[in-house]
Design an enzyme around this catalytic site. Structure first.
Site, short mmCIF file in Angstrom:
data_model
loop_
_atom_site.label_atom_id
_atom_site.label_comp_id
_atom_site.label_asym_id
_atom_site.label_seq_id
_atom_site.Cartn_x
_atom_site.Cartn_y
_atom_site.Cartn_z
N TYR A 57 -12.56 -2.89 -3.13
CA TYR A 57 -13.14 -2.89 -1.78
C TYR A 57 -14.67 -2.82 -1.84
O TYR A 57 -15.29 -2.16 -0.98
CB TYR A 57 -12.58 -1.71 -0.98
CG TYR A 57 -11.15 -1.92 -0.48
CD1 TYR A 57 -10.79 -3.08 0.22
CD2 TYR A 57 -10.17 -0.95 -0.68
CE1 TYR A 57 -9.49 -3.26 0.69
CE2 TYR A 57 -8.86 -1.14 -0.21
CZ TYR A 57 -8.53 -2.28 0.47
OH TYR A 57 -7.25 -2.46 0.94
N GLU A 117 -9.71 -10.53 -7.56
CA GLU A 117 -8.78 -9.40 -7.47
C GLU A 117 -7.70 -9.48 -8.55
O GLU A 117 -7.31 -8.46 -9.12
CB GLU A 117 -8.15 -9.37 -6.08
CG GLU A 117 -9.16 -8.99 -5.00
CD GLU A 117 -8.60 -9.10 -3.58
OE1 GLU A 117 -7.40 -9.39 -3.42
OE2 GLU A 117 -9.38 -8.90 -2.63
N LYS A 148 0.84 -1.20 0.00
CA LYS A 148 0.00 0.00 0.00
C LYS A 148 0.88 1.26 0.00
O LYS A 148 2.10 1.18 0.22
CB LYS A 148 -0.92 -0.04 1.23
CG LYS A 148 -1.92 -1.21 1.20
CD LYS A 148 -2.78 -1.22 2.44
CE LYS A 148 -3.83 -2.31 2.39
NZ LYS A 148 -4.69 -2.32 3.59
N HIS A 164 -1.65 -5.52 1.50
CA HIS A 164 -2.91 -6.24 1.28
C HIS A 164 -2.61 -7.64 0.77
O HIS A 164 -1.67 -7.83 0.00
CB HIS A 164 -3.76 -5.50 0.23
CG HIS A 164 -4.89 -6.34 -0.29
ND1 HIS A 164 -6.10 -6.46 0.37
CD2 HIS A 164 -4.97 -7.15 -1.39
CE1 HIS A 164 -6.88 -7.29 -0.31
NE2 HIS A 164 -6.23 -7.72 -1.38
N ASN A 224 -1.83 -0.04 7.32
CA ASN A 224 -1.31 -1.39 7.63
C ASN A 224 -0.45 -2.02 6.52
O ASN A 224 -0.31 -3.23 6.42
CB ASN A 224 -2.42 -2.32 8.11
CG ASN A 224 -3.50 -2.54 7.06
OD1 ASN A 224 -3.35 -2.08 5.94
ND2 ASN A 224 -4.55 -3.24 7.43
P1 TYD Z 1 -10.48 -5.76 5.49
O1 TYD Z 1 -10.77 -6.28 4.13
O2 TYD Z 1 -11.50 -5.98 6.55
O3 TYD Z 1 -9.10 -6.33 6.06
P2 TYD Z 1 -7.83 -6.98 5.34
O4 TYD Z 1 -7.07 -5.87 4.65
O5 TYD Z 1 -7.03 -7.57 6.46
O6 TYD Z 1 -8.34 -8.02 4.37
O7 TYD Z 1 -10.24 -4.19 5.38
C1 TYD Z 1 -9.58 -3.60 4.29
C2 TYD Z 1 -8.73 -2.49 4.77
O8 TYD Z 1 -9.57 -1.45 5.29
C3 TYD Z 1 -7.80 -2.83 5.90
O9 TYD Z 1 -6.62 -3.45 5.46
C4 TYD Z 1 -7.54 -1.50 6.50
C5 TYD Z 1 -8.86 -0.76 6.30
N1 TYD Z 1 -9.67 -0.72 7.55
C6 TYD Z 1 -9.70 0.43 8.29
O10 TYD Z 1 -9.06 1.45 7.94
N2 TYD Z 1 -10.45 0.46 9.45
C7 TYD Z 1 -11.14 -0.62 9.88
O11 TYD Z 1 -11.81 -0.54 10.94
C8 TYD Z 1 -11.10 -1.82 9.09
C9 TYD Z 1 -11.86 -3.05 9.55
C10 TYD Z 1 -10.36 -1.83 7.94
#
Ligand code: TYD
Length: 198
Positions: free
Chosen positions: A97, A174, A57, A163, A160
């Site tokens: 998303y 995807e 990211k 992905h 974070n």
């Molecule tokens: P998600 O698809 O639930 O998680 P992952 O990336 O682990 O598959 O969410 C997508 C992204 O959305 C996540 O990586 C970071 C963001 N996000 C937030 O910013 N706040 C939140 O409360 C959540 C659940 C996700």
């Protein structure tokens, strides 16, 4: 002369020991030990061609973590079959998303994901979807284990770093969204006997 005698006596000893074991007659002078036979028939692991989408990211790219993230997948034994860097459009992200569009954090997620380039990859290998999720770690870095990418490189859920597709179906969807079939390379890895055959 003495060396020659020792050599011949050694050969004799090895030959008679091999005959006693019923060993094949592959032993010739000059070859004291038979070669370890390579298994001639190996078969591919059932899901050795499984693929997943992994993206570094914008915060990961800005923090120059691309190399370290790629290294983790390479050293685990997965094969890189697609790679590109791009500035993502809001349209592509809203497809990516699509299940999160109604979430309160979605507008912030869009802003963050379009704030700079991302590096997106397709990795292939045995059980790659599930293993990538384990390597990436919990969505919320606060809960991500040390040793995972998020556990080692991030501190907040909204930044974070990486992905990874969360299911086989998700990965297929995807990959088709981010890559054209012609941009994925079907190539033979020279270590495939160690990573994708049994
Ligand atoms: P998600 O698809 O639930 O998680 P992952 O990336 O682990 O598959 O969410 C997508 C992204 O959305 C996540 O990586 C970071 C963001 N996000 C937030 O910013 N706040 C939140 O409360 C959540 C659940 C996700």
């Amino acid at each position: 002369m003495l060396q020659q005698r020792i050599f011949h006596s050694l050969i004799k000893q090895v030959r008679s020991a091999s005959a006693a074991r019923g060993a094949p007659k592959a032993l010739t002078p000059g070859v004291l030990f038979p070669r370890v036979q390579r298994r001639s028939k190996s078969i591919g692991l059932p899901d050795a061609r499984e693929q997943t989408l992994v993206a570094v990211k914008p915060d990961g790219v800005q923090r120059r973590l691309v190399g370290q993230i790629i290294q983790r997948f390479e050293q685990r034994g997965f094969k890189l079959v697609g790679l590109k860097m791009l500035q993502v459009s809001e349209e592509l992200l809203s497809e990516h998303y699509c299940q999160l569009r109604t979430k309160p954090f979605y507008p912030g997620l869009l802003r963050y994901m379009t704030s700079g380039p991302v590096v997106v990859m397709v990795w292939e290998g045995h059980n790659v979807v599930q293993m990538s999720r384990t390597m990436v770690g919990h969505t919320n870095p606060t809960e991500a284990q040390s040793g995972t990418i998020r556990g080692d490189f991030s501190i907040h859920i909204s930044r974070n770093v990486v992905h990874a597709s969360d299911s086989l179906e998700g990965a297929q969807r995807e990959i088709q969204l981010w890559f054209q079939a012609k941009d994925l390379l079907d190539w033979d890895c020279c270590d495939r006997a160690s990573t994708s055959e049994i």
